[in-house]
Motif scaffolding. Structure first.
Motif, short mmCIF file in Angstrom:
data_model
loop_
_atom_site.label_atom_id
_atom_site.label_comp_id
_atom_site.label_asym_id
_atom_site.label_seq_id
_atom_site.Cartn_x
_atom_site.Cartn_y
_atom_site.Cartn_z
N PHE A 104 0.75 -1.36 -0.04
CA PHE A 104 -0.07 -0.15 -0.32
C PHE A 104 1.06 0.87 -0.11
N SER A 105 2.04 1.30 0.13
CA SER A 105 3.02 2.39 0.41
C SER A 105 2.41 3.51 -0.82
N ILE A 106 2.42 3.24 -2.06
CA ILE A 106 2.23 3.81 -3.19
C ILE A 106 0.90 4.47 -3.24
N ILE A 107 0.16 3.59 -2.81
CA ILE A 107 -1.64 4.21 -2.65
C ILE A 107 -2.28 4.59 -1.37
N ASN A 111 0.28 7.08 -0.32
CA ASN A 111 0.82 8.80 -0.70
C ASN A 111 0.61 8.87 -2.05
N GLU A 112 -0.41 9.14 -2.40
CA GLU A 112 -1.57 9.31 -3.48
C GLU A 112 -1.68 10.75 -3.55
N ALA A 113 -1.78 11.41 -2.02
CA ALA A 113 -1.50 12.99 -2.64
C ALA A 113 -0.63 13.16 -2.71
N LEU A 114 0.36 12.96 -2.32
CA LEU A 114 1.69 13.29 -1.76
C LEU A 114 2.27 13.23 -3.93
N ILE A 115 2.28 11.50 -4.17
CA ILE A 115 2.72 12.01 -5.34
C ILE A 115 2.19 12.64 -6.71
N ARG A 116 0.50 13.28 -6.05
CA ARG A 116 0.06 14.39 -7.33
C ARG A 116 0.78 15.66 -7.33
N LYS A 117 0.98 15.84 -5.35
CA LYS A 117 1.56 17.29 -5.75
C LYS A 117 2.43 17.82 -5.76
N ILE A 118 3.77 16.92 -5.31
CA ILE A 118 4.93 17.71 -6.05
C ILE A 118 5.45 15.94 -6.29
N PHE A 119 6.54 16.55 -7.05
CA PHE A 119 7.67 15.36 -7.49
C PHE A 119 8.48 14.55 -6.56
N LEU A 120 8.58 13.61 -6.29
CA LEU A 120 9.18 12.47 -5.73
C LEU A 120 10.06 10.80 -6.34
N PRO A 121 10.86 10.95 -6.23
CA PRO A 121 11.58 9.27 -6.58
C PRO A 121 9.97 8.76 -6.13
N LYS A 122 9.11 7.41 -6.86
CA LYS A 122 8.22 6.35 -6.32
C LYS A 122 8.76 5.88 -5.64
N LEU A 123 10.12 5.75 -6.04
CA LEU A 123 11.40 4.72 -4.75
C LEU A 123 10.95 4.12 -3.45
N LEU A 180 10.56 1.86 0.14
CA LEU A 180 11.76 1.90 0.42
C LEU A 180 11.87 2.78 1.78
N THR A 181 11.12 3.73 2.08
CA THR A 181 10.76 3.28 3.66
C THR A 181 10.28 2.58 4.09
N ALA A 184 4.45 -3.47 -4.42
CA ALA A 184 3.46 -2.57 -4.65
C ALA A 184 3.46 -2.36 -5.96
N THR A 185 3.66 -1.79 -7.19
CA THR A 185 3.92 -2.36 -8.37
C THR A 185 2.07 -3.13 -8.54
N THR A 186 2.14 -4.18 -8.06
CA THR A 186 0.50 -5.03 -8.45
C THR A 186 -0.23 -4.27 -8.09
N ASN A 187 -0.51 -4.02 -6.21
CA ASN A 187 -1.40 -3.28 -5.12
C ASN A 187 -2.10 -2.44 -6.29
N THR A 188 -0.89 -1.31 -7.04
CA THR A 188 -1.42 0.27 -7.32
C THR A 188 -2.17 -0.07 -8.57
N PHE A 189 -1.99 -1.27 -9.15
CA PHE A 189 -2.90 -1.57 -10.39
C PHE A 189 -3.79 -3.10 -10.60
N PHE A 190 -4.09 -3.71 -9.34
CA PHE A 190 -4.70 -4.50 -8.88
C PHE A 190 -5.67 -4.68 -7.56
#
Length: 255
Positions: free
Chosen positions: A86-89, A91-103, A107-108, A161-167
């Motif tokens: 769920f690490s990408i999902i 952090n949706e608000a942060l990803i949409r607002k500013i550029f950060l390496p999604k990696l 990693l966090t 993280a990749t799979t759950n973002t899509f499914f």
């Protein structure tokens, strides 16, 4: 990979802040605070030791340390993979607002759980002498075992993280799979209870076995065990990194 390394170096203060902030929030209203990272594994080990050594009569003198040696690495592994899903999902608000390496998001999660893992190992060292376990030179191999387990864990974390973002169903399946995987791995029981082919078919076995040999048995692990762990960690990290990088530009459209 060079660009990713540069970006991680550039945004490393962000990673550090996210790790510290998460740990502060986790324990800010707790009376014991970070002391729970020491107390929790001790309480879990005590409970499981009583249940399995007394009620189920597992005949092993060092069962408490054996259990701890497998349980703590597994908690780090399963906790990181679960959180990474769920690490990408999250952090949706942060990803949409500013550029950060999604990696940095999976990693966090790894670094947060790694901090707890290391502090839990401190609890083990506190218990070793009262339980009659000697400090041996083999303990110097612990950083290597932790590094190999971290590589394996991060690779799987990137995949989920990749799979759950899509499914989105993947995140719910991960916890179920990890629960079943836990009982398939010799943590609460000895590896002698399973045939060799079932042990080596389990990719988590070499990592857990490394900790059990170093901490519980106080022996030098067989080189084949290190080679197996290193090979699995490399494959896991390689596949996870490639899968993540191939799809990271599409994450924002799936959030």
């Amino acid at each position: 990979m060079t660009d990713d390394h540069r970006q991680l170096v550039r945004f490393w203060p962000v990673v550090q802040n996210m790790v510290v902030q998460d740990l502060r929030v986790r324990y800010q209203r707790s009376m014991l605070g970070f002391f729970w990272t020491l107390l929790h594994p001790i309480l879990m080990m005590t409970t499981l030791t009583i249940v399995f050594s007394q009620l189920l009569v597992i005949k092993r003198e060092d069962y408490a340390i054996y259990l701890f040696a497998g349980m703590v690495p597994w908690n780090f592994f399963s906790g990181t993979v679960n959180d990474s899903a769920f690490s990408i999902i999250h952090n949706e608000a942060l990803i949409r607002k500013i550029f950060l390496p999604k990696l940095i998001f999976p990693l966090t999660r790894l670094l947060i759980n790694l901090t707890t893992f290391v502090l839990s190992m401190v609890a083990l060292f506190i218990l070793m002498k009262p339980l009659g376990v000697r400090f041996t030179p083999q303990l110097l191999l612990l950083p290597v075992a932790i590094a190999l387990l971290s590589g394996f864990t991060l690779g799987l974390g990137l995949i989920v993280a990749t799979t759950n973002t899509f499914f989105r169903d993947c995140g719910h399946l991960v916890s179920v799979i990890l629960q079943a995987w836990y009982f398939m791995t010799p943590i609460i029981y000895e590896s002698t209870n399973l045939p060799p082919w079932r042990l080596w078919a389990n990719p988590a076995y070499p990592f857990i076995k490394l900790f059990q040999v170093i901490l519980s048995e106080g022996k030098w692990p067989d080189p084949s065990l290190f080679l197996a762990a290193a090979g699995i960690a490399t494959v896991s990290l390689g596949i996870g990194y490639v899968a993540f990088k191939c799809h990271e530009d599409k994450f924002v459209f799936r959030l």
